[in-house]
Enzyme design. Sequence first.
Site, PDB file in Angstrom:
ATOM      1  N   ASP A   1     -68.711 107.988  50.659  1.00  0.00           N
ATOM      2  CA  ASP A   1     -69.600 107.510  49.628  1.00  0.00           C
ATOM      3  C   ASP A   1     -68.879 106.459  48.671  1.00  0.00           C
ATOM      4  OD1 ASP A   1     -71.142 109.423  50.802  1.00  0.00           O
ATOM      5  OD2 ASP A   1     -71.163 110.908  49.089  1.00  0.00           O
TER       6      ASP A   1
ATOM      7  N   THR B   1     -68.836 113.469  59.447  1.00  0.00           N
ATOM      8  CA  THR B   1     -67.702 113.081  60.115  1.00  0.00           C
ATOM      9  C   THR B   1     -66.602 112.568  59.340  1.00  0.00           C
ATOM     10  OG1 THR B   1     -68.983 111.080  60.464  1.00  0.00           O
ATOM     11  CG2 THR B   1     -68.996 112.467  62.498  1.00  0.00           C
TER      12      THR B   1
ATOM     13  N   SER C   1     -73.768 109.666  42.246  1.00  0.00           N
ATOM     14  CA  SER C   1     -72.522 109.927  41.668  1.00  0.00           C
ATOM     15  C   SER C   1     -71.336 108.995  41.951  1.00  0.00           C
ATOM     16  CB  SER C   1     -71.881 111.319  42.121  1.00  0.00           C
ATOM     17  OG  SER C   1     -72.863 112.153  42.326  1.00  0.00           O
TER      18      SER C   1
ATOM     19  N   GLY D   1     -79.426 113.195  42.970  1.00  0.00           N
ATOM     20  CA  GLY D   1     -79.648 114.184  43.730  1.00  0.00           C
ATOM     21  C   GLY D   1     -80.367 114.225  45.128  1.00  0.00           C
TER      22      GLY D   1
HETATM   23  C1  GLA Z   1     -71.864 114.059  51.320  1.00  0.00           C
HETATM   24  C2  GLA Z   1     -70.332 113.903  50.950  1.00  0.00           C
HETATM   25  C3  GLA Z   1     -69.573 112.805  52.027  1.00  0.00           C
HETATM   26  C4  GLA Z   1     -70.205 113.107  53.444  1.00  0.00           C
HETATM   27  C5  GLA Z   1     -71.641 113.533  53.742  1.00  0.00           C
HETATM   28  C6  GLA Z   1     -72.263 113.886  54.862  1.00  0.00           C
HETATM   29  O1  GLA Z   1     -72.407 112.609  51.004  1.00  0.00           O
HETATM   30  O2  GLA Z   1     -70.210 113.229  49.833  1.00  0.00           O
HETATM   31  O3  GLA Z   1     -68.385 112.417  52.093  1.00  0.00           O
HETATM   32  O4  GLA Z   1     -69.410 114.123  53.825  1.00  0.00           O
HETATM   33  O5  GLA Z   1     -72.261 114.155  52.683  1.00  0.00           O
HETATM   34  O6  GLA Z   1     -71.843 112.892  56.170  1.00  0.00           O
END
Ligand code: GLA
Length: 387
Positions: A180, A45, A136, A130
């Site tokens: 993240d 989202t 990261s 991972g």
């Molecule tokens: C990865 C991306 C995030 C987000 C998720 C899915 O973690 O880095 O920005 O889009 O996937 O919710």
Amino acid sequence: MSNATESETRVDPAVLAEEFAARFGEPPAAVVRAPGRVNLIGEHTDYNDGFVLPMAIDRAAWIAVRPGKGTRVSVHSLDFGEAADFDLAALEHGGPEWAEYLKAVARALEQSGAELRGWEGVAAGDVPIGAGLSSSAALELATARAFATVSNLEWAPKKMALLCQQAENEWVGVKCGIMDQMISAVGERDHAVLLDCRTLETRAVPLPPDTVVVILDTATRRGLVGSAYNERRRQCELAAEHFSVPALRDVTSAELAQSGVGLDPVTLRRARHVVTENERTLAAADAMARGDAPTLGRLMDESHESLRADFEVSSPELDRMVGIARAQPGCLGARMTGAGFGGCAVALVRANGADAFTREVADAYERATGLPPRIYATRATAGASVL
Ligand code: GLA
């Protein structure tokens, strides 16, 4: 059976400082940390300007640092057993892969006008790599915090998160959303954070009383995630165009039911996931605010179903893990977490049954798949900090 539920090696900041002293002959000027994350709900989202509800976890990237003399950055990674060395005045790709994140952040900070000083450091992390727990983003935010410390930059968490996202988008070349980096920057102890990915407003919501958040690593790693991720992004953009709105955030379920008919079936399912996931995420934050764990758990279950059937980013192992978790007494809800295609699921579990849950799920998953899972009960922690 396996030792899947035992905790693995964790970073001890005191030991990291000792390693620094052994290498450099004096204690570090500072030790910084930035956490990984688990997303409770609100998946795929963020790049649709929508809502996410992650929490920063008790696993992090750590760096012990001292300011350097010129513009060189020299870092020894305890995890990779190697050093990386680069000049801020001449950043270029090449060398160990983990160091690309450091250079990426340096570049983004420089582009924002910051005057950076070089530094020497020792780095270590205990966010599994991972696994979909944002190792990261943790390394990026820890790097930003290290630069801010040695260069006397003001620490503005949201601004730093945006710069780290830019670093990942531009230097590393991964088109991630903002979730993240943002949660690694703004995480709050004992709380998840509802983030509006359009306005970047945040609201901390307490974890429900007498429950534990458990991370269930399937021991599978996402292959092809980059291309599938970018494909999902494109499909979402197409759907937003169809509705003549800037992003799927602006579409309601009612509108989707009314005007979705003109969309091809795949794009319609992608859009339905995003639209309903945004609604579930807001409902989940409200449920948490009232301490309503069963409702949060039910919404997590529904989220998984939507990611599996409509967004199609789950995997057989994730489905298996989620199914096994839900079959345990005391499990309030479970879903895949992160980008998908492998990595981790997350479960909300009643605290008094958490130990049995962890054991039973580990055994049942290993019996079913032959893969050794890793199961971690986790806590919500604060965002990037200086010790
Ligand atoms: C990865 C991306 C995030 C987000 C998720 C899915 O973690 O880095 O920005 O889009 O996937 O919710």
